[in-house]
Design an enzyme around this catalytic site. Structure first.
Site, PDB file in Angstrom:
ATOM      1  N   SER A 388     -10.564  44.256 101.871  1.00 18.38           N
ATOM      2  CA  SER A 388     -10.956  43.213 102.813  1.00 18.38           C
ATOM      3  C   SER A 388     -11.026  41.890 102.078  1.00 18.38           C
ATOM      4  O   SER A 388     -10.761  41.806 100.872  1.00 18.38           O
ATOM      5  CB  SER A 388     -12.312  43.537 103.439  1.00 18.38           C
ATOM      6  OG  SER A 388     -13.337  43.532 102.456  1.00 18.38           O
ATOM      7  N   LYS A 389     -11.422  40.837 102.801  1.00 17.68           N
ATOM      8  CA  LYS A 389     -11.465  39.494 102.218  1.00 17.68           C
ATOM      9  C   LYS A 389     -12.411  39.408 101.035  1.00 17.68           C
ATOM     10  O   LYS A 389     -12.242  38.576 100.150  1.00 17.68           O
ATOM     11  CB  LYS A 389     -11.876  38.478 103.293  1.00 17.68           C
ATOM     12  CG  LYS A 389     -10.818  38.253 104.358  1.00 17.68           C
ATOM     13  CD  LYS A 389     -11.280  37.214 105.365  1.00 17.68           C
ATOM     14  CE  LYS A 389     -10.214  36.978 106.437  1.00 17.68           C
ATOM     15  NZ  LYS A 389     -10.673  35.999 107.447  1.00 17.68           N
ATOM     16  N   ARG A 390     -13.439  40.262 101.026  1.00 18.72           N
ATOM     17  CA  ARG A 390     -14.393  40.178  99.920  1.00 18.72           C
ATOM     18  C   ARG A 390     -13.765  40.572  98.589  1.00 18.72           C
ATOM     19  O   ARG A 390     -14.323  40.318  97.527  1.00 18.72           O
ATOM     20  CB  ARG A 390     -15.616  41.060 100.200  1.00 18.72           C
ATOM     21  CG  ARG A 390     -15.366  42.556 100.118  1.00 18.72           C
ATOM     22  CD  ARG A 390     -16.659  43.335 100.285  1.00 18.72           C
ATOM     23  NE  ARG A 390     -16.468  44.754 100.111  1.00 18.72           N
ATOM     24  CZ  ARG A 390     -16.084  45.578 101.073  1.00 18.72           C
ATOM     25  NH1 ARG A 390     -15.855  45.099 102.306  1.00 18.72           N
ATOM     26  NH2 ARG A 390     -15.930  46.871 100.855  1.00 18.72           N
ATOM     27  N   HIS A 391     -12.592  41.231  98.621  1.00 20.78           N
ATOM     28  CA  HIS A 391     -11.907  41.615  97.385  1.00 20.78           C
ATOM     29  C   HIS A 391     -10.990  40.492  96.878  1.00 20.78           C
ATOM     30  O   HIS A 391     -10.291  40.669  95.888  1.00 20.78           O
ATOM     31  CB  HIS A 391     -11.084  42.886  97.612  1.00 20.78           C
ATOM     32  CG  HIS A 391     -11.922  44.094  97.913  1.00 20.78           C
ATOM     33  ND1 HIS A 391     -12.064  44.589  99.192  1.00 20.78           N
ATOM     34  CD2 HIS A 391     -12.672  44.882  97.108  1.00 20.78           C
ATOM     35  CE1 HIS A 391     -12.856  45.649  99.150  1.00 20.78           C
ATOM     36  NE2 HIS A 391     -13.232  45.845  97.899  1.00 20.78           N
ATOM     37  N   GLY A 392     -11.001  39.346  97.549  1.00 18.60           N
ATOM     38  CA  GLY A 392     -10.131  38.249  97.138  1.00 18.60           C
ATOM     39  C   GLY A 392      -8.984  38.091  98.115  1.00 18.60           C
ATOM     40  O   GLY A 392      -9.073  38.479  99.286  1.00 18.60           O
TER      41      GLY A 392
END
Length: 892
Positions: A388-392
């Site tokens: 997801s976006k939290r992984h970059g």
């Protein structure tokens, strides 16, 4: 209308038979890139004998010939002459007419009424050319998971087009935009742009002229869905349901209280037709529900997950096809679209697996064969959670902005759940098409590794010439605002070329070239000695005493005009060889004997002689004084790039690029030198030597000193070496406990090696072509241990076995370790301090990101006696020198 369409179809057929028709050019695809085709006149076929091997190859070549790609401009022009044409919907009126006939019951059989709608009806899916589809929802950007799905479908389609030249195979792009609240035209444009950037061009899709299965937006197919739903009602396979929301809620609560999985109880399934008609006539709202056959069971042979089955009646009950608003539900749209577009295989994410039950039932009711399915596992972040976006960065556009190549992206995406059974990890687009097989998609989830993506990208960049990358680097410089608007084209081209050539060898992304240029143009030397970080490499070097004298010498020469600076008439000299080809190797510098690089080299020799310093004691102070950094690319190349950014009417935006001119650097360097304490202004080594001579009572006479100064110096292989210290590598003695053949890679051995840790390491090596497994077991070897663990053809490998090889690597042998050496001990090199903090090996991440081994490797060689060395110094263990059977070779 139907007559006009039939006439148009006949005209198209006639045109396709004419070799001189321009329409043939529009429908043909680019000539086969695999090589020239044998002409038919040279082929000989026999009806009584098996074809020879040569004939088989010739037939295969023609069979795999790829048709030329459609020319949309030409097709659009011709499409405009047809009535009712709309965005790839030339045959829509025919489809709608057939459906209307089915709904009105005009035909003799309900089944036959749908024949014209479903091209695969009564056909075997496995015998048809692959028709693949990617069906994104335009509710956001195209992310990694969707891009991989699109890629897998595209690869199967492209391979199918090579195998079935005359077939109807292809890659279909269908926009599933029935979620009106979330779907936007901007998102659709973004997704289509990302697919185009990746090179995943579609054969049919939105804005594709003359594509007979359009339109390709679900929002434009609503008439088709409602008519097919009515057809299913007429045939008794669906029915109107007048249950109110309150009744459905009560039904759900009752079933949950009874411990029964909630599903529709069939209240209106077999209702009195007269009651149904009366409610419809009265305008009562209703949904259309699918009538799940009693005892129905759906079984699929999933290419990834194997046999999957569902008890349909117990699992879903009678599900909705059309909502009371008339809007079709997702699964109904998908099944109708896949059936009416002739889709043969569906590759998608595992989260869609449960949708297959409803879609399979709808396929069966329509009398259309189900496509083959392959449900791929999710892509996870490094924390093993769904990516997801939290992984970059996860959107394709962000990867483009970050400087990744489209070919590298599809290479890496292909490896997220698939391999070709070898240790190969770098593929061209054509190689992927040849190698990809749906049956080699793995079931286990894949982990997205940004470092691995950067490595793959770097390998693709290395295969490209500087000239091929210039446009991409220019784009990155533009993103950072480093190029002036309206800049002189010649000066802009020179700066982009120099920026690219300077960074080419170390590029992981094209963005690295721009960020490297900004670092080079800046000057990070602090204002004062006290501002240097305690314990830093720069501060410790200044403390040695050589820096002050050398820096002051540079300032003196610059102010007197004797210090060489790049020639304004040839600022690219350092980047070009004698044939005007770009130099990308950092240890190579261009220019003739009168050029700036040669003048700089001569000056350094003069300074070395005058200051009585050489090697790192000279080059490190000079680098820090001129660039403000302790490491980096060749100094003459860096100063040449600075000159390009500082010249009159430069193309570089000095403010955005943080340019610090040579004049400003010299002023700052003066202030820094003034702040250096007196105790660090004289060479520590010279002071120590003088003290030792005084202590021992050994004083040289003036004659002796002059003789010593005049004596020719023996060339040191490490003179001029500015790479990482050999202490950066953690090379240890290891013992191979166990060796086995990699199950899926022909060239790999898998080894279990004891390197003195609690558990032995597992390492994959490419030694299989050079030696047998039994020759390796029990051998003592050298292992490079501070490499980050990564998978090679699916095998987790943590380290690298060092070997000696001849010049062309046709002969590879293990480095021999003294038998008395200790397992796990660190290999050392004379003249380097392997103790303390300075001698500690670099962390695994730093070794990979800084390409430490790649920079040291050219200096790892075997001597004329087969001794592995670094810069002519032997690799040592506590038991003595390592050896090898290969003379004057390399160690890698």
């Amino acid at each position: 209308i139907k007559m006009k369409l039939n006439m148009a179809s006949m005209a198209l057929l006639a045109a396709s038979l004419s070799s001189t028709s321009s329409l043939v050019c529009a429908f043909t695809r680019p000539a086969n890139h695999r090589g020239a085709l044998t002409t038919l006149s040279k082929l000989h076929f026999s009806t009584t004998k098996e074809p020879t091997q040569q004939q088989q190859q010739q037939q295969s070549t023609i069979r795999r010939r790829k048709a030329l790609k459609q020319n949309n401009a030409t097709l659009l022009s011709r499409a405009s002459t047809f009535t009712n044409y709309k965005d790839g919907a030339l045959f829509l009126s025919t489809t709608e007419e057939s459906t209307t006939t089915a709904v009105n019951g005009a035909a003799s059989s309900d089944e036959s009424n749908l024949d014209n709608l479903f091209p695969n009806k009564n056909k075997s899916i496995i015998d048809l050319p692959p028709r693949m589809r990617f069906a994104p929802s335009p509710t956001g950007s195209l992310h990694v998971g969707g891009a991989r799905t699109a890629l897998y479908n595209w690869l199967v389609a492209k391979k199918g087009q090579l195998d079935f030249v005359e077939g109807d195979g292809g890659f279909v792009l269908r926009v599933e935009d029935t979620d009106v609240a979330r779907s936007t035209k901007e998102s659709e444009d973004s997704v289509l742009a990302d697919l185009s950037w990746l090179g995943l061009t579609w054969d049919e899709g939105p804005n594709t002229p003359l594509a007979k299965y359009g339109p390709y937006r679900q929002s434009e197919r609503s008439t088709l869905y409602s008519k097919i739903a009515n057809s299913l009602i007429e045939s008794g396979k669906a029915y109107p349901c007048f249950s109110t929301p309150e009744e459905l809620d009560a039904m759900k609560a009752r079933m949950e209280a009874e411990g029964i999985p909630p599903r529709y109880d069939g209240t209106w399934r077999d209702a009195d037709p007269e009651v149904v008609k009366a409610k419809i006539d009265a305008g009562d709202p209703y949904t259309v529900r699918f009538k799940v056959p009693a005892g129905a069971r759906v079984v699929i042979d999933d290419a990834v997950r194997g046999t999957v089955s569902w008890d349909a009646e117990a699992t879903v009950g009678d599900f909705i096809l059309l909502r009371s608003s008339g809007v079709p539900v997702y699964n109904f749209c998908v099944a109708v679209d896949d059936a009416s577009m002739g889709i043969t295989t569906v590759i998608r994410a595992e989260e869609h697996l449960t949708n297959t039950l409803r879609q399979g039932l709808i396929f069966d009711a329509l009398g259309a064969p189900r496509p083959r399915y392959a449900h791929c596992s999710l892509i996870l972040g490094e924390d093993k959670q769904k990516l997801s976006k939290r992984h970059g960065a996860t959107s394709c556009n962000q990867f483009r902005l970050d400087g990744f190549l489209p070919d590298a992206m599809i290479n890496y995406l292909a490896l997220l759940g698939w391999n070709d059974g070898t240790d190969n990890e770098i593929f061209t687009r054509e190689e992927l098409i040849d190698a990809f097989d749906i049956d080699r998609i793995v079931k286990s989830p894949s982990v997205f590794d940004m470092d691995k993506l950067k490595w793959v990208n770097s390998q693709h960049l290395k295969r490209m010439e500087v000239e091929e990358i210039l446009g991409l680097v220019e784009e990155q410089l533009g993103f950072m605002g480093m190029i002036k608007e309206g800049a002189d084209e010649a000066k802009k081209s020179d700066f982009i070329f120099a920026t690219t050539a300077l960074a080419k060898q170390m590029l992981e992304t094209t963005q690295d070239a721009a960020t490297n240029a900004k670092t080079v143009l800046g000057y990070s030397l602090p204002a004062a000695f006290a501002d240097l970080e305690d314990g830093s490499e720069a501060k410790e070097m200044v403390k040695q005493g050589n820096f002050y004298g050398i820096a002051m010498k540079i300032i003196e020469m610059y102010e007197s005009g004797s210090f060489p600076i790049p020639n304004s008439s040839n600022l690219l000299a350092a980047f070009m060889d004698g044939s005007n080809k770009a130099i990308v190797e950092d240890n190579q510098v261009g220019g003739d004997e009168t050029s700036y690089p040669q003048a700089y080299k001569a000056t350094m020799k003069s300074v070395a002689k005058e200051m009585k310093v050489k090697g790192k004691n000279l080059f490190h102070p000079v680098r820090l004084a001129l660039t403000g950094e302790m490491s980096g690319q060749d100094v003459t190349k860096q100063m040449s790039l600075l000159a390009l950014a500082s010249e009159d009417d430069t193309a570089v935006n000095a403010e955005a690029a943080d340019v610090v001119t040579i004049e400003a650097r010299m002023e700052k360097l003066k202030g820094f030198c003034d702040s250096i304490p007196e105790e660090f202004r004289a060479s520590k080594q010279a002071s120590d030597d003088a003290a030792n001579r005084s202590k021992d009572g050994k004083k040289q006479t003036k004659v002796e000193e002059e003789a010593a100064a005049a004596a020719p110096a023996v060339a040191d292989p490490l003179d001029g070496y500015e790479g990482p210290p050999i202490t950066a590598l953690d090379i240890r003695v290891g013992r191979i406990n166990k060796v086995w053949v990699h199950e899926e890679a022909d060239k790999l051995f898998c080894e279990e090696i004891d390197v003195g840790e609690d558990e032995p390491r597992q390492i994959a090596s490419g030694l299989r072509p050079y030696m047998d497994a039994e020759d390796l077991e029990g051998r003592m070897v050298l292992v490079l241990c501070n490499l980050k663990a990564r998978k090679l053809a699916g095998f987790p490998s943590h380290g690298m076995v060092l070997c000696a090889s001849n010049e062309d690597h046709s002969v590879v042998k293990l480095v021999s370790v003294p038998v008395e050496a200790k397992i796990g001990e660190r290999v050392t090199v004379p003249g380097f301090d392997f103790e303390g903090e300075e001698g500690a090996p670099f962390a695994e991440n730093k070794v990979g990101k800084k390409k430490v081994f790649e920079k040291i490797a050219p200096f790892l060689q075997t001597s004329e006696y087969g001794v592995p060395t670094f810069g002519g110094r032997p690799l040592l263990t506590s038991a003595g020198v390592c050896t090898s059977p290969i003379n004057k070779g390399s160690v890698s």
